[in-house]
Design a protein around this motif. Structure first.
Motif, PDB file in Angstrom:
ATOM      1  N   GLY A  47     -12.959   0.446  -4.783  1.00 24.68           N
ATOM      2  CA  GLY A  47     -13.180   0.095  -3.380  1.00 24.68           C
ATOM      3  C   GLY A  47     -12.570  -1.244  -3.007  1.00 24.68           C
ATOM      4  N   LEU A  48     -12.703  -2.230  -3.876  1.00 24.19           N
ATOM      5  CA  LEU A  48     -12.125  -3.544  -3.585  1.00 24.19           C
ATOM      6  C   LEU A  48     -10.604  -3.502  -3.621  1.00 24.19           C
ATOM      7  N   SER A  49     -10.046  -2.721  -4.533  1.00 26.63           N
ATOM      8  CA  SER A  49      -8.593  -2.582  -4.571  1.00 26.63           C
ATOM      9  C   SER A  49      -8.076  -1.893  -3.306  1.00 26.63           C
ATOM     10  N   ALA A  50      -8.785  -0.878  -2.864  1.00 27.10           N
ATOM     11  CA  ALA A  50      -8.389  -0.189  -1.633  1.00 27.10           C
ATOM     12  C   ALA A  50      -8.517  -1.107  -0.423  1.00 27.10           C
ATOM     13  N   ALA A  51      -9.578  -1.894  -0.372  1.00 25.94           N
ATOM     14  CA  ALA A  51      -9.742  -2.835   0.739  1.00 25.94           C
ATOM     15  C   ALA A  51      -8.631  -3.880   0.745  1.00 25.94           C
ATOM     16  N   GLY A  52      -8.244  -4.358  -0.434  1.00 28.06           N
ATOM     17  CA  GLY A  52      -7.143  -5.308  -0.527  1.00 28.06           C
ATOM     18  C   GLY A  52      -5.834  -4.702  -0.087  1.00 28.06           C
ATOM     19  N   PHE A  53      -5.589  -3.448  -0.472  1.00 30.13           N
ATOM     20  CA  PHE A  53      -4.358  -2.772  -0.062  1.00 30.13           C
ATOM     21  C   PHE A  53      -4.315  -2.571   1.448  1.00 30.13           C
ATOM     22  N   ILE A  54      -5.426  -2.159   2.030  1.00 30.75           N
ATOM     23  CA  ILE A  54      -5.483  -1.958   3.477  1.00 30.75           C
ATOM     24  C   ILE A  54      -5.277  -3.276   4.210  1.00 30.75           C
ATOM     25  N   SER A  55      -5.857  -4.344   3.699  1.00 29.14           N
ATOM     26  CA  SER A  55      -5.673  -5.667   4.315  1.00 29.14           C
ATOM     27  C   SER A  55      -4.220  -6.113   4.231  1.00 29.14           C
ATOM     28  N   ALA A  56      -3.582  -5.863   3.095  1.00 26.18           N
ATOM     29  CA  ALA A  56      -2.183  -6.251   2.930  1.00 26.18           C
ATOM     30  C   ALA A  56      -1.276  -5.452   3.862  1.00 26.18           C
ATOM     31  N   VAL A  57      -1.553  -4.171   4.019  1.00 28.83           N
ATOM     32  CA  VAL A  57      -0.750  -3.351   4.924  1.00 28.83           C
ATOM     33  C   VAL A  57      -0.960  -3.797   6.371  1.00 28.83           C
ATOM     34  N   ALA A  58      -2.204  -4.097   6.739  1.00 25.79           N
ATOM     35  CA  ALA A  58      -2.468  -4.578   8.095  1.00 25.79           C
ATOM     36  C   ALA A  58      -1.779  -5.908   8.353  1.00 25.79           C
ATOM     37  N   MET A  59      -1.766  -6.777   7.357  1.00 27.79           N
ATOM     38  CA  MET A  59      -1.074  -8.058   7.488  1.00 27.79           C
ATOM     39  C   MET A  59       0.414  -7.834   7.715  1.00 27.79           C
ATOM     40  N   ALA A  60       1.004  -6.927   6.952  1.00 26.30           N
ATOM     41  CA  ALA A  60       2.420  -6.642   7.106  1.00 26.30           C
ATOM     42  C   ALA A  60       2.738  -6.050   8.475  1.00 26.30           C
ATOM     43  N   VAL A  61       1.873  -5.179   8.946  1.00 25.01           N
ATOM     44  CA  VAL A  61       2.073  -4.581  10.272  1.00 25.01           C
ATOM     45  C   VAL A  61       2.019  -5.636  11.358  1.00 25.01           C
ATOM     46  N   ILE A  62       1.079  -6.549  11.251  1.00 20.87           N
ATOM     47  CA  ILE A  62       0.973  -7.623  12.245  1.00 20.87           C
ATOM     48  C   ILE A  62       2.207  -8.510  12.230  1.00 20.87           C
ATOM     49  N   LEU A  63       2.693  -8.830  11.030  1.00 18.52           N
ATOM     50  CA  LEU A  63       3.855  -9.703  10.943  1.00 18.52           C
ATOM     51  C   LEU A  63       5.119  -9.009  11.440  1.00 18.52           C
ATOM     52  N   VAL A  64       5.276  -7.721  11.176  1.00 19.11           N
ATOM     53  CA  VAL A  64       6.442  -6.993  11.652  1.00 19.11           C
ATOM     54  C   VAL A  64       6.390  -6.792  13.159  1.00 19.11           C
ATOM     55  N   ALA A  65       5.215  -6.526  13.688  1.00 17.15           N
ATOM     56  CA  ALA A  65       5.074  -6.291  15.135  1.00 17.15           C
ATOM     57  C   ALA A  65       5.195  -7.566  15.948  1.00 17.15           C
TER      58      ALA A  65
END
Length: 66
Positions: A47-65
């Motif tokens: 669960g913590l690994s999945a939460a970290g992955f989702i946070s990293a993807v959201a961070m990347a989306v924000i930076l690209v957008a």
């Protein structure tokens, strides 16, 4: 610093903290506990690994957008 950058920094820190806590839970899962505690630690690690992955993807989306 604008709001999007602040959110990206927050999500990056959250991803790092999640992965660090997941690593700690993985170490605890290898200790000699009962079967139930080991399974709970494995689920916590996942669960913590999945939460970290989702946070990293959201961070990347924000930076690209941005």
């Amino acid at each position: 610093m604008d709001t999007a950058t602040q959110w990206a920094l927050f999500l990056g820190a959250l991803a790092l903290a999640s992965w660090m806590a997941g690593g700690l839970a993985a170490v605890l899962a290898n200790m000699q506990f009962s079967q139930h505690r080991q399974r709970a630690a494995e689920y916590l690690t996942l669960g913590l690994s999945a939460a970290g992955f989702i946070s990293a993807v959201a961070m990347a989306v924000i930076l690209v957008a941005q």
